[in-house]
Enzyme design. Structure first.
Site, PDB file in Angstrom:
ATOM      1  N   GLY A   1      16.511   2.542  -8.466  1.00  0.00           N
ATOM      2  CA  GLY A   1      16.579   3.300  -7.234  1.00  0.00           C
ATOM      3  C   GLY A   1      15.374   4.169  -6.965  1.00  0.00           C
ATOM      4  O   GLY A   1      14.257   3.866  -7.373  1.00  0.00           O
TER       5      GLY A   1
ATOM      6  N   GLU B   1      18.646   8.529 -14.767  1.00  0.00           N
ATOM      7  CA  GLU B   1      17.804   7.611 -15.533  1.00  0.00           C
ATOM      8  C   GLU B   1      17.023   8.386 -16.576  1.00  0.00           C
ATOM      9  O   GLU B   1      16.957   9.617 -16.520  1.00  0.00           O
ATOM     10  CB  GLU B   1      16.844   6.859 -14.597  1.00  0.00           C
TER      11      GLU B   1
ATOM     12  N   ASP C   1      -4.629  -7.739  -7.999  1.00  0.00           N
ATOM     13  CA  ASP C   1      -5.738  -8.183  -7.126  1.00  0.00           C
ATOM     14  C   ASP C   1      -6.423  -7.015  -6.412  1.00  0.00           C
ATOM     15  O   ASP C   1      -7.654  -6.955  -6.341  1.00  0.00           O
ATOM     16  CB  ASP C   1      -5.237  -9.168  -6.059  1.00  0.00           C
TER      17      ASP C   1
ATOM     18  N   HIS D   1       8.554  -1.107 -20.191  1.00  0.00           N
ATOM     19  CA  HIS D   1       9.973  -0.777 -20.007  1.00  0.00           C
ATOM     20  C   HIS D   1      10.693  -1.142 -21.293  1.00  0.00           C
ATOM     21  O   HIS D   1      10.534  -2.257 -21.792  1.00  0.00           O
ATOM     22  CB  HIS D   1      10.553  -1.565 -18.821  1.00  0.00           C
TER      23      HIS D   1
ATOM     24  N   ARG E   1      10.449   6.588 -21.000  1.00  0.00           N
ATOM     25  CA  ARG E   1      10.228   5.188 -21.389  1.00  0.00           C
ATOM     26  C   ARG E   1       9.216   5.013 -22.518  1.00  0.00           C
ATOM     27  O   ARG E   1       9.391   4.148 -23.371  1.00  0.00           O
ATOM     28  CB  ARG E   1       9.727   4.396 -20.173  1.00  0.00           C
TER      29      ARG E   1
ATOM     30  N   HIS F   1       5.621  -3.096 -17.540  1.00  0.00           N
ATOM     31  CA  HIS F   1       6.468  -2.840 -16.380  1.00  0.00           C
ATOM     32  C   HIS F   1       5.734  -2.181 -15.219  1.00  0.00           C
ATOM     33  O   HIS F   1       5.950  -2.517 -14.067  1.00  0.00           O
ATOM     34  CB  HIS F   1       7.619  -1.948 -16.835  1.00  0.00           C
TER      35      HIS F   1
ATOM     36  N   ARG G   1       4.835   7.177 -15.953  1.00  0.00           N
ATOM     37  CA  ARG G   1       5.638   7.392 -14.748  1.00  0.00           C
ATOM     38  C   ARG G   1       7.083   7.753 -15.085  1.00  0.00           C
ATOM     39  O   ARG G   1       7.702   7.124 -15.943  1.00  0.00           O
ATOM     40  CB  ARG G   1       5.631   6.107 -13.921  1.00  0.00           C
TER      41      ARG G   1
ATOM     42  N   SER H   1       8.273   5.738  -8.345  1.00  0.00           N
ATOM     43  CA  SER H   1       7.174   4.970  -7.741  1.00  0.00           C
ATOM     44  C   SER H   1       7.443   4.576  -6.295  1.00  0.00           C
ATOM     45  O   SER H   1       6.544   4.668  -5.453  1.00  0.00           O
ATOM     46  CB  SER H   1       6.837   3.737  -8.571  1.00  0.00           C
TER      47      SER H   1
HETATM   48  C1  LIG Z   1      11.897  -5.347 -12.177  1.00  0.00           C
HETATM   49  C2  LIG Z   1      11.366  -4.063 -11.593  1.00  0.00           C
HETATM   50  C3  LIG Z   1      12.217  -2.995 -11.386  1.00  0.00           C
HETATM   51  C4  LIG Z   1      11.741  -1.797 -10.831  1.00  0.00           C
HETATM   52  N1  LIG Z   1      12.609  -0.761 -10.567  1.00  0.00           N
HETATM   53  C5  LIG Z   1      12.156   0.343  -9.912  1.00  0.00           C
HETATM   54  C6  LIG Z   1      13.049   1.371  -9.509  1.00  0.00           C
HETATM   55  O1  LIG Z   1      14.250   1.291  -9.714  1.00  0.00           O
HETATM   56  N2  LIG Z   1      12.525   2.464  -8.855  1.00  0.00           N
HETATM   57  C7  LIG Z   1      11.188   2.587  -8.591  1.00  0.00           C
HETATM   58  O2  LIG Z   1      10.779   3.597  -7.993  1.00  0.00           O
HETATM   59  N3  LIG Z   1      10.330   1.617  -8.967  1.00  0.00           N
HETATM   60  C8  LIG Z   1      10.780   0.509  -9.605  1.00  0.00           C
HETATM   61  N4  LIG Z   1       9.887  -0.475  -9.968  1.00  0.00           N
HETATM   62  C9  LIG Z   1       8.487  -0.320  -9.609  1.00  0.00           C
HETATM   63  C10 LIG Z   1       8.341  -0.563  -8.114  1.00  0.00           C
HETATM   64  O3  LIG Z   1       9.178  -1.633  -7.728  1.00  0.00           O
HETATM   65  C11 LIG Z   1       6.914  -0.883  -7.753  1.00  0.00           C
HETATM   66  O4  LIG Z   1       6.059   0.074  -8.286  1.00  0.00           O
HETATM   67  C12 LIG Z   1       6.753  -0.884  -6.242  1.00  0.00           C
HETATM   68  O5  LIG Z   1       7.709  -1.734  -5.666  1.00  0.00           O
HETATM   69  C13 LIG Z   1       5.358  -1.310  -5.859  1.00  0.00           C
HETATM   70  O6  LIG Z   1       5.312  -1.425  -4.464  1.00  0.00           O
HETATM   71  P1  LIG Z   1       3.946  -1.807  -3.762  1.00  0.00           P
HETATM   72  O7  LIG Z   1       4.225  -1.791  -2.307  1.00  0.00           O
HETATM   73  O8  LIG Z   1       2.876  -0.982  -4.310  1.00  0.00           O
HETATM   74  O9  LIG Z   1       3.687  -3.307  -4.264  1.00  0.00           O
HETATM   75  P2  LIG Z   1       4.578  -4.616  -4.146  1.00  0.00           P
HETATM   76  O10 LIG Z   1       5.970  -4.311  -3.738  1.00  0.00           O
HETATM   77  O11 LIG Z   1       4.404  -5.392  -5.398  1.00  0.00           O
HETATM   78  O12 LIG Z   1       3.889  -5.403  -2.959  1.00  0.00           O
HETATM   79  C14 LIG Z   1       2.587  -5.916  -3.119  1.00  0.00           C
HETATM   80  C15 LIG Z   1       2.346  -6.962  -2.061  1.00  0.00           C
HETATM   81  O13 LIG Z   1       0.969  -7.286  -2.022  1.00  0.00           O
HETATM   82  C16 LIG Z   1       0.825  -8.686  -1.980  1.00  0.00           C
HETATM   83  N5  LIG Z   1      -0.467  -9.040  -2.593  1.00  0.00           N
HETATM   84  C17 LIG Z   1      -0.912  -8.766  -3.835  1.00  0.00           C
HETATM   85  N6  LIG Z   1      -2.153  -9.258  -4.006  1.00  0.00           N
HETATM   86  C18 LIG Z   1      -2.503  -9.858  -2.849  1.00  0.00           C
HETATM   87  C19 LIG Z   1      -3.667 -10.568  -2.417  1.00  0.00           C
HETATM   88  N7  LIG Z   1      -4.732 -10.793  -3.197  1.00  0.00           N
HETATM   89  N8  LIG Z   1      -3.687 -11.028  -1.153  1.00  0.00           N
HETATM   90  C20 LIG Z   1      -2.631 -10.847  -0.319  1.00  0.00           C
HETATM   91  N9  LIG Z   1      -1.504 -10.216  -0.695  1.00  0.00           N
HETATM   92  C21 LIG Z   1      -1.441  -9.718  -1.939  1.00  0.00           C
HETATM   93  C22 LIG Z   1       2.009  -9.212  -2.768  1.00  0.00           C
HETATM   94  O14 LIG Z   1       2.263 -10.557  -2.447  1.00  0.00           O
HETATM   95  C23 LIG Z   1       3.101  -8.252  -2.310  1.00  0.00           C
HETATM   96  O15 LIG Z   1       3.664  -8.675  -1.111  1.00  0.00           O
HETATM   97  C24 LIG Z   1      10.358  -1.678 -10.533  1.00  0.00           C
HETATM   98  C25 LIG Z   1       9.506  -2.756 -10.758  1.00  0.00           C
HETATM   99  C26 LIG Z   1      10.001  -3.952 -11.277  1.00  0.00           C
HETATM  100  C27 LIG Z   1       9.062  -5.089 -11.496  1.00  0.00           C
END
Ligand SMILES: Cc1cc2nc3c(=O)[nH]c(=O)nc-3n(C[C@H](O)[C@H](O)[C@H](O)COP(=O)(O)OP(=O)(O)OC[C@H]3O[C@@H](n4cnc5c(N)ncnc54)[C@H](O)[C@@H]3O)c2cc1C
Length: 504
Positions: free
Chosen positions: A35, A100, A206, A227, A274, A335, A370, A375
Site C-alpha cells: 500500500g 508494515e 533505463d 525484500h 527490511r 526489490h 526505503r 515509494s
Molecule cells: C512486487 C512489488 C511490490 C511493491 N509494493 C509496494 C508497496 O506496497 N508500496 C510502495 O510504496 N511501493 C511498493 N513497491 C515499489 C513501487 O511499486 C515502485 O517503486 C513504484 O511503483 C515505481 O513507480 P514508477 O512510476 O517510478 O515506475 P514504474 O511503475 O515501474 O513505471 C515505469 C514505467 O516506465 C516504463 N519504461 C521504463 N524504461 C523505459 C524505456 N526505456 N522506454 C520507455 N518506457 C520505459 C516502464 O515500461 C513502465 O511503464 C513495490 C514494488 C514491487 C516490484
C-alpha cells in the site's frame, strides 16, 4: 501519470506524450501489494512517520524532503481517491490502515493486496479522459537528446539542456525523434540487474542509465533494498512477493528448526526494517546451508487473513502451499533502487528541462534504505511539485528544431539474440554473487573487472548491429551494475541497505 494529468489540466493548450516500452499497464506500480503510507489515524502524528522514515534510512535522509513528503501525504491521497482510487475500509467505514516493517503505527492505506494495480487502474482511466495526453505504447526510449547531440562537449559540471528523447518504435522498428520542451523520466527501478528480484522484466534501470550517459548526476546507487520475503520458487523470475503487510498482520519468520531467529538481530523481530530482516535471513542461510527460511501464518485468523491477502493466498495455493497449515518458503530478493537521478524539491535534475520522478529518482527521502510503502507516496508528492514548477515556466521554453535525426550506426541484425540473453544472465549472476546483501572489497573488485568485459563486448555489439530493446536493456543494466559497484566502492561506512564486511 499524476504528473501528466496535472500538467494536462493546467495547460489545456499543450500536448503531453507518455512513452512506455511495453503495454501501458506494465510497470512496477502494477505489482505493488502492501500500500501507501500516510498519517490518517488520530493516534498517529507526522513526527512518528518522519522518525520511522529517518530510522529506516539510517538517518542520512534529507530531513526537509522527509518532512514535506510526510506532511503532504494526506492531501495527495485525498486527490487520488477523488480520481477514483479505492482503498479498503473497516466495518465502521474508516480506512483500514495496515502496518508494515519499520512503521511504529498502522498507517498503510491498501486495496486488498493489489494496491498498485488499483492505483494504476484509476490513473489510467483518468489519463484516458485527458484529451491532451497521448500514450505511445511499445516505444522504447533509447537516449535523451541533449546539447551533446548539437555537437557541444558536455560533462557533469557543465550546463546541459534536454530537448526530448530518441525512441525505438518497436512495432514499426524505426527510431523516432521525440522533441519536448520538458522531459520527465519516470522509468522505474532496476531490480533486473540481479538474478532474484521481485521487479518485473521491464525494470532495467533505463532512465537512470540514460541520465548517466547524458551526464546528469546520479547517486546513492549502492543502496539496493532487498525484500526479505520473496517466495522461494527455484527458477522463477521475477520472484513473487509476500508483502510486508503479512508480517504486519502477525506472521513469523522461522528457520527449519522453527526458531524465530530474526529476534537475535533486532528486538522488533519480523517488524524490523527490511535491511535488518534481509541481513538476518542472509546470515541464517549462510550458517545453516539451507536454501530458504519460512513465513509462518498458520496461527493467524484464517478468514481474516484470506480477506486481507487473497492474491497471496491464491498464488500459494496454486503451487501447493496452504497458508493455514504450511509454512511459506521465502528468500530475500532485490526489490527497490533507493538511489537514482539526483533531483531537487521540484523533481528537476542537474540537466536543464529534464525532470525525474518515482523510483528512478534520488530525492533524499529514503536515505540508506526505503521505509515500506513510502515509494508510491514519494512519486505522488514529487509529481505534484514538478507539475506546478513545469506549468509555471512552460511558456518561456521553446522547442529546439536543430536536433538531428537519429544517426543509425549499426545496420545489420545481431547474428544471435542468444548472445544478449546470455550476457544478461551472466551480469545478473555477477551482481547476485558479488554485489548483493553482503559485499566486500574483494567481491566488488571482482565484479568490476568482470563488468568491464561485458561493457566492451556490448558496446561493440551496439555499434555494429541494429538496435533492439534487448540490446538497449543489456547496455543499461551494465551501466546500472557499474554505478552500484563503483558507488559501493566509495561508500565509507556501512549504512542501511549497504553492508561491506571490510567496513565498520
Ligand atoms: C512486487 C512489488 C511490490 C511493491 N509494493 C509496494 C508497496 O506496497 N508500496 C510502495 O510504496 N511501493 C511498493 N513497491 C515499489 C513501487 O511499486 C515502485 O517503486 C513504484 O511503483 C515505481 O513507480 P514508477 O512510476 O517510478 O515506475 P514504474 O511503475 O515501474 O513505471 C515505469 C514505467 O516506465 C516504463 N519504461 C521504463 N524504461 C523505459 C524505456 N526505456 N522506454 C520507455 N518506457 C520505459 C516502464 O515500461 C513502465 O511503464 C513495490 C514494488 C514491487 C516490484
Amino acid at each position: 501519470m499524476t504528473y501528466a494529468i496535472k500538467v494536462a489540466k493546467a495547460n489545456p493548450d499543450k500536448s503531453i506524450i507518455i512513452i512506455t516500452k511495453a503495454d501501458k499497464g506494465e510497470s512496477n506500480t502494477k505489482y505493488a501489494q502492501g500500500g501507501i503510507a500516510a498519517v490518517l489515524d488520530e493516534h498517529d502524528t507526522f513526527e512518528n512517520h518522519i522518525e520511522d522514515t529517518l530510522r529506516a534510512g539510517d538517518y542520512i535522509n534529507d530531513k526537509e524532503v522527509v518532512t514535506r513528503v510526510v506532511e503532504e501525504a494526506p492531501e495527495r491521497l485525498k486527490e487520488i481517491i477523488s480520481w477514483g482510487t479505492r482503498f479498503d475500509k473497516d466495518k465502521t467505514g474508516e480506512y483500514d490502515l495496515g502496518k508494515e516493517g519499520g512503521h511504529s503505527l498502522n498507517r498503510i492505506l491498501h486495496h486488498k493486496d493489489i494496491t498498485g494495480f488499483e492505483i494504476e487502474r484509476a490513473l489510467l482511466e483518468k489519463i484516458a479522459e485527458c484529451r491532451n495526453i497521448e500514450v505511445l505504447q511499445h516505444h522504447f526510449a533509447i537516449d535523451l537528446i541533449t546539447d551533446h547531440h548539437l555537437g557541444k562537449l558536455v560533462n557533469r559540471r557543465t550546463e546541459n539542456t534536454c530537448y526530448g528523447a530518441y525512441t525505438l518504435n518497436s512495432k514499426k522498428n524505426i527510431i523516432e525523434r521525440v522533441l519536448a520542451k520538458i522531459t520527465m523520466l519516470c522509468s522505474g527501478g532496476a531490480g533486473q540487474v540481479y538474478s532474484h528480484t521481485t521487479n518485473p522484466i521491464i525494470a532495467t534501470g533505463d532512465g537512470i542509465a540514460m541520465a548517466h550517459r547524458a551526464k546528469a548526476l546520479v547517486s546513492d546507487m549502492e543502496f539496493v533494498q532487498f525484500h526479505p520475503t520473496a517466495l522461494f520458487e527455484p527458477g522463477k523470475s521475477p520472484s513473487f512477493l509476500i508483502s510486508e503487510a503479512v508480517r504486519g498482520f502477525g506472521a513469523y519468520i522461522r528457520n527449519k528448526k522453527g526458531e524465530r531467529f530474526v529476534l537475535k538481530s533486532d528486538q522488533r523481530g519480523e517488524l524490523a526494517s527490511r535491511d535488518i530482516v534481509s541481513k538476518a535471513i542472509d546470515k541464517e542461510l549462510k550458517v545453516s546451508g539451507e536454501n530458504c527460511v519460512y513465513l509462518d501464518c498458520t496461527h493467524l485468523e484464517h478468514d481474516s487473513f484470506y480477506n486481507h491477502f487473497p492474491n497471496i493466498s491464491d498464488y500459494c495455493k496454486k503451487i501447493g502451499i496452504d497458508f493455514r497449515r504450511d509454512w511459506i518458503p521465502i528468500v530475500p530478493a532485490a526489490h527497490y533502487t533507493c538511489g537514482g537521478i539526483n533531483v531537487n524539491l521540484n523533481s528537476q535534475t542537474s540537466i536543464t528541462n529534464l525532470y525525474a520522478c518515482g523510483e528512478c529518482s534520488r530525492t533524499g527521502l529514503h536515505g540508506a534504505n526505503r521505509l515500506a510503502s513510502n515509494s508510491l507516496l514519494e512519486a505522488l508528492v514529487f509529481a505534484h511539485h514538478a507539475a506546478a514548477d513545469v506549468s509555471s515556466k512552460i511558456n518561456s521554453v521553446s522547442f529546439n528544431d536543430k536536433i538531428p535525426q537519429w544517426n543509425a550506426e549499426g545496420t545489420t541484425d545481431p547474428d544471435e539474440l542468444i548472445l544478449i540473453t546470455h550476457s544478461r544472465k551472466e551480469l545478473q549472476t555477477i551482481m547476485s554473487d558479488y554485489v548483493a546483501i553482503v559485499r566486500s572489497n574483494v567481491r566488488l573488485k571482482r565484479a568490476l573487472s568482470r563488468l568491464k568485459i561485458h561493457y566492451e563486448e556490448t558496446e561493440e555489439l551496439y555499434k555494429s548491429t541494429k538496435i533492439s530493446p534487448q540490446l538497449c536493456e543489456l547496455r543499461n543494466l551494465i551501466t546500472i551494475a557499474y554505478l552500484i559497484v563503483t558507488q559501493s566502492m566509495i561508500r565509507p561506512e556501512n549504512k542501511g541497505a549497504f553492508y561491506n564486511v571490510d567496513l565498520n
